[in-house]
Scaffold this active site. Structure first.
Site, PDB file in Angstrom:
ATOM      1  N   GLY A  20       0.772  -1.239   0.000  1.00  0.00           N
ATOM      2  CA  GLY A  20       0.000   0.000   0.000  1.00  0.00           C
ATOM      3  C   GLY A  20       0.804   1.290   0.000  1.00  0.00           C
ATOM      4  CG  ASN A  22       2.138   3.157  -5.819  1.00  0.00           C
ATOM      5  OD1 ASN A  22       2.519   4.210  -6.332  1.00  0.00           O
ATOM      6  ND2 ASN A  22       2.777   2.009  -5.987  1.00  0.00           N
ATOM      7  CG  MET A  95      -1.277  -8.500  -5.960  1.00  0.00           C
ATOM      8  SD  MET A  95      -0.151  -7.918  -7.239  1.00  0.00           S
ATOM      9  CE  MET A  95       0.651  -9.455  -7.664  1.00  0.00           C
ATOM     10  CB  ILE A  97      -7.466 -10.558 -13.499  1.00  0.00           C
ATOM     11  CG1 ILE A  97      -6.029 -11.015 -13.286  1.00  0.00           C
ATOM     12  CG2 ILE A  97      -7.790 -10.089 -14.914  1.00  0.00           C
ATOM     13  CD1 ILE A  97      -5.049 -10.764 -14.355  1.00  0.00           C
ATOM     14  CG  LEU A  98     -10.735  -5.374 -11.619  1.00  0.00           C
ATOM     15  CD1 LEU A  98     -10.590  -3.870 -11.840  1.00  0.00           C
ATOM     16  CD2 LEU A  98     -11.676  -5.664 -10.464  1.00  0.00           C
ATOM     17  CG  ASN A 112      -2.389  -1.265 -12.839  1.00  0.00           C
ATOM     18  OD1 ASN A 112      -2.299  -1.265 -11.600  1.00  0.00           O
ATOM     19  ND2 ASN A 112      -1.727  -2.129 -13.580  1.00  0.00           N
ATOM     20  CG  HIS A 114       3.013  -2.853 -15.056  1.00  0.00           C
ATOM     21  ND1 HIS A 114       2.577  -4.024 -14.484  1.00  0.00           N
ATOM     22  CD2 HIS A 114       4.060  -3.181 -15.836  1.00  0.00           C
ATOM     23  CE1 HIS A 114       3.339  -5.017 -14.906  1.00  0.00           C
ATOM     24  NE2 HIS A 114       4.243  -4.534 -15.734  1.00  0.00           N
ATOM     25  CG  ASP A 150       0.028  -5.232 -16.734  1.00  0.00           C
ATOM     26  OD1 ASP A 150      -0.692  -4.598 -15.953  1.00  0.00           O
ATOM     27  OD2 ASP A 150       0.730  -6.194 -16.388  1.00  0.00           O
ATOM     28  CD  GLU A 179       5.628   1.606  -8.828  1.00  0.00           C
ATOM     29  OE1 GLU A 179       4.548   1.482  -8.233  1.00  0.00           O
ATOM     30  OE2 GLU A 179       6.395   0.643  -9.029  1.00  0.00           O
TER      31      GLU A 179
HETATM   32  C1  GRF Z   1       4.088  -1.432  -7.259  1.00  0.00           C
HETATM   33  O1  GRF Z   1       5.373  -1.670  -7.757  1.00  0.00           O
HETATM   34  C2  GRF Z   1       3.099  -1.324  -8.393  1.00  0.00           C
HETATM   35  O2  GRF Z   1       3.644  -0.782  -9.552  1.00  0.00           O
HETATM   36  C3  GRF Z   1       2.732  -2.765  -8.639  1.00  0.00           C
HETATM   37  O3  GRF Z   1       2.703  -3.360  -7.364  1.00  0.00           O
HETATM   38  C4  GRF Z   1       3.558  -2.629  -6.477  1.00  0.00           C
HETATM   39  C5  GRF Z   1       2.693  -2.227  -5.326  1.00  0.00           C
HETATM   40  O4  GRF Z   1       3.404  -1.581  -4.309  1.00  0.00           O
HETATM   41  N1  GRF Z   1       1.502  -2.863  -9.379  1.00  0.00           N
HETATM   42  P1  GRF Z   1       2.610  -0.864  -3.143  1.00  0.00           P
HETATM   43  O5  GRF Z   1       1.628  -1.874  -2.575  1.00  0.00           O
HETATM   44  O6  GRF Z   1       1.920   0.329  -3.689  1.00  0.00           O
HETATM   45  O7  GRF Z   1       3.682  -0.505  -2.142  1.00  0.00           O
END
Ligand code: GRF
Length: 194
Positions: A20, A22, A95, A97-98, A112, A114, A150, A179
């Site tokens: 979490g 992000n 994680m 897939i919708l 998303n 990635h 993706d 990110e």
């Molecule tokens: C990130 O690297 C994101 O790009 C990928 O999963 C990771 C999630 O990290 N989809 P966090 O849970 O946001 O720390």
């Protein structure tokens, strides 16, 4: 196109499964004065996600759906999102897939992040694969979610150099930092104000 009405912030739900970072970053971003988004809800596919402690501490509304009965869960989620008036969904380390049907209901309104320079390295283990292939650069991408993994329209990307001594862990850390800068920038770019 995601539009904010007048000066109202776009009601955004974040979907997570794990750490979490992000998510936290987007929550912080939503609290900045001129942020185009407000977070109305966080949805986790994992009841043990680290991120949930943060949400409890900050008293931020969250729901858990394990997606074991995907169709049923997605229906319930769609009902909740309707009640919450969600206008935008940000996947952040989500994680699952919708389904095609779910994506259709929020066409163009699911983002998303990635950890690669898409279209390179879709799917999992991106850092390891980039290093094995002796890439000089990797990076991260914010894109619209469509029904192919993706593969939706790219909103923004950031390149990150891979050094000779990088391993998947060090590369992941470097990219994660980027990110956290990229996701808010991509949201600002995506949300056009009237
Ligand atoms: C990130 O690297 C994101 O790009 C990928 O999963 C990771 C999630 O990290 N989809 P966090 O849970 O946001 O720390």
């Amino acid at each position: 196109m995601v539009r904010s009405t007048g000066f109202k912030k776009v009601k955004t739900t974040i979907f997570i499964s794990g750490n979490g970072s992000n998510m936290k970053n987007l929550i912080k971003f939503s609290k900045i004065k001129n942020s185009p988004i407000e977070i109305n809800l966080v949805l986790s596919s994992n009841k043990k996600a680290n991120a949930l402690n943060y949400l409890k501490k900050k008293k931020i509304n969250f729901k858990i759906f394990d997606f074991k009965k995907k169709n049923k869960d997605e229906k319930k989620i769609l009902d909740i999102l309707k009640k919450k008036d969600t206008q935008l969904i940000c996947l952040a380390g989500f994680m699952k897939i919708l389904s095609r049907n779910f994506i259709k209901r929020f066409k163009g309104k699911i983002l998303n992040i990635h950890p690669s320079l898409l279209p390179k390295y879709k799917g999992l283990n991106t850092h390891k694969r980039a290093i094995i292939n002796k890439e000089k650069f990797s990076g991260c991408t914010v894109h619209i979610v469509n029904s192919k993994l993706d593969s939706g329209k790219i909103i923004m990307q950031k390149k990150v150099r891979i050094n000779k001594n990088d391993d998947p862990e060090s590369l992941s850390k470097k990219i994660l930092k980027q990110e956290h800068l990229l996701y808010p920038k991509a949201l600002i770019k995506l949300i056009s104000r009237n």
